[in-house]
Scaffold this motif. Structure first.
Motif, short mmCIF file in Angstrom:
data_model
loop_
_atom_site.label_atom_id
_atom_site.label_comp_id
_atom_site.label_asym_id
_atom_site.label_seq_id
_atom_site.Cartn_x
_atom_site.Cartn_y
_atom_site.Cartn_z
N ASP A 17 -26.82 42.46 -1.67
CA ASP A 17 -27.77 41.87 -2.61
C ASP A 17 -27.72 40.35 -2.57
O ASP A 17 -28.75 39.68 -2.65
CB ASP A 17 -27.49 42.37 -4.03
N ALA A 18 -26.51 39.79 -2.45
CA ALA A 18 -26.37 38.33 -2.40
C ALA A 18 -27.05 37.76 -1.16
O ALA A 18 -27.75 36.73 -1.24
CB ALA A 18 -24.90 37.94 -2.44
N LEU A 19 -26.87 38.41 -0.01
CA LEU A 19 -27.49 37.93 1.22
C LEU A 19 -29.01 38.06 1.12
O LEU A 19 -29.74 37.16 1.57
CB LEU A 19 -26.97 38.72 2.41
N GLN A 20 -29.50 39.13 0.53
CA GLN A 20 -30.94 39.29 0.37
C GLN A 20 -31.53 38.16 -0.47
O GLN A 20 -32.59 37.61 -0.14
CB GLN A 20 -31.23 40.66 -0.28
N ARG A 21 -30.84 37.77 -1.54
CA ARG A 21 -31.32 36.66 -2.38
C ARG A 21 -31.35 35.36 -1.59
O ARG A 21 -32.29 34.57 -1.70
CB ARG A 21 -30.43 36.51 -3.61
N ALA B 60 -28.29 38.20 12.03
CA ALA B 60 -28.74 38.12 13.42
C ALA B 60 -30.27 38.16 13.49
O ALA B 60 -30.88 37.41 14.26
CB ALA B 60 -28.13 39.25 14.24
N GLU B 61 -30.87 39.03 12.70
CA GLU B 61 -32.34 39.12 12.71
C GLU B 61 -32.96 37.84 12.15
O GLU B 61 -33.95 37.32 12.70
CB GLU B 61 -32.78 40.33 11.89
N ALA B 62 -32.40 37.32 11.06
CA ALA B 62 -32.94 36.10 10.47
C ALA B 62 -32.84 34.93 11.44
O ALA B 62 -33.79 34.15 11.60
CB ALA B 62 -32.22 35.78 9.17
N LEU C 244 -31.77 35.04 1.65
CA LEU C 244 -32.85 35.08 2.63
C LEU C 244 -34.22 34.91 1.98
O LEU C 244 -35.11 34.28 2.55
CB LEU C 244 -32.79 36.40 3.40
N LEU C 245 -34.38 35.48 0.79
CA LEU C 245 -35.68 35.42 0.12
C LEU C 245 -35.91 34.11 -0.61
O LEU C 245 -37.03 33.83 -1.04
CB LEU C 245 -35.80 36.58 -0.88
N VAL D 286 -38.65 38.72 8.25
CA VAL D 286 -39.33 39.82 7.55
C VAL D 286 -38.61 41.13 7.80
O VAL D 286 -38.39 41.93 6.88
CB VAL D 286 -40.81 39.90 7.97
N GLU D 287 -38.25 41.37 9.05
CA GLU D 287 -37.54 42.61 9.38
C GLU D 287 -36.20 42.67 8.66
O GLU D 287 -35.81 43.73 8.14
CB GLU D 287 -37.33 42.68 10.89
N ALA D 288 -35.49 41.54 8.61
CA ALA D 288 -34.18 41.51 7.96
C ALA D 288 -34.28 41.83 6.48
O ALA D 288 -33.44 42.56 5.93
CB ALA D 288 -33.54 40.14 8.15
#
Length: 291
Positions: free
Chosen positions: A234-238, A200-202, A240-241, A208-210
């Motif tokens: 961890d998968a979602l973070q990868r 939702a934040e992304a 997004l980054l 950046v906040e997400a």
């Protein structure tokens, strides 16, 4: 008859009946038996446990039954019946909010993924039946009622997940942010709510906040405090980054992890259509201009 909050009996005219705790326990046990008769001895064991049962417990149960018949305005014994197998509340003799909740939730699942607006309306209507976030909090000492409450509360979480995910797919990420944040506060150990909040934040331009504040708060609650591995986080973070994760890909990731609510057959083409309707390009990376 209300179980989605403290146990209550309310007449069709809106008058709430005041009942003592033990009478409410008997009422709740008969309601959750779903039309099956419950013997006096079973009610005694459930209410008082195996130890410390008073010698006059059966007489107390019968007294509570009389109280309930009066409260139900059931002088003829059509709603609360007595038979050789025990006491029974006729399923067609009353309306139970938990039954309405489950019916609405089932309808919402059936509407997914092809009719998201209808599914959202049904899921929200189901959640509107709740008085707080706990089912039967006044029945904690009765084991079968506690088990039923846990089941209802899990279904409530599923309905909340459905509302957030449906809002994301409908392009209302900004609108659903407060709800997604509140859910992570209420259920900090539930990974799926953290995933939905990050998405939702992304999708709201808060990448950046997400990937910083929310991700590390989620890691603290899911990994550092439990010692467990949060693979989805961890998968979602990868994703997004990576800087190349498109809106439809992000929705696909969170949809795929939304197990058990009939999103598994949602096709990539459908997600691309929803993303386009929400103003996103299916090929536009979330990390591009505009967030």
């Amino acid at each position: 008859m209300r179980l989605l909050g403290p146990v209550e009996l309310v007449h069709p005219d809106g008058v709430r009946v005041e009942l003592q705790l033990q009478s409410r326990k008997v009422l709740a046990l008969l309601i959750t038996a779903a039309g099956r008769p419950v013997a006096t001895g079973q009610l005694v064991r459930w209410i008082w446990g195996e130890d410390g049962i008073p010698s006059h417990a059966p007489q107390m149960v019968r007294s509570h039954i009389r109280t309930l018949r009066g409260a139900l305005r059931d002088g003829a014994g059509r709603i609360l019946t007595t038979g050789s197998a025990g006491y029974r509340i006729a399923p067609d003799g009353c309306t139970v909010d938990a039954g309405r909740f489950r019916g609405l939730l089932s309808q919402a699942r059936q509407r997914l993924p092809r009719d998201v607006p209808a599914a959202l309306r049904l899921a929200r209507a189901a959640l509107d039946l709740w008085r707080g976030t706990e089912a039967m909090p006044d029945m904690n000492g009765v084991r079968p009622l506690r088990a039923e409450a846990v089941h209802l509360e899990e279904q409530r979480c599923q309905a909340e997940e459905m509302v957030v995910l449906g809002s994301l797919i409908s392009g209302r990420a900004e609108h659903v942010l407060p709800r997604a944040r509140r859910l992570t506060e209420l259920y900090p150990k539930r990974e799926r709510f953290w995933l939905q909040l990050m998405v939702a934040e992304a999708l709201s331009g808060r990448l950046v906040e997400a990937t910083t504040i929310t991700f590390w708060r989620a890691r603290r609650d899911l990994v550092e405090e439990t010692g467990l591995h949060a693979a989805g986080l961890d998968a979602l973070q990868r994703e997004l980054l990576s800087g190349t994760c498109s809106a439809d890909r992000l929705l696909e990731v969170v949809t795929r992890r939304h197990q058990g609510i009939a999103w598994r057959d949602l096709r990539r083409d459908d997600l691309a259509t929803y993303a386009a309707a929400a103003g996103f390009s299916a090929s536009e990376p979330l990390g591009s201009a505009g967030g």
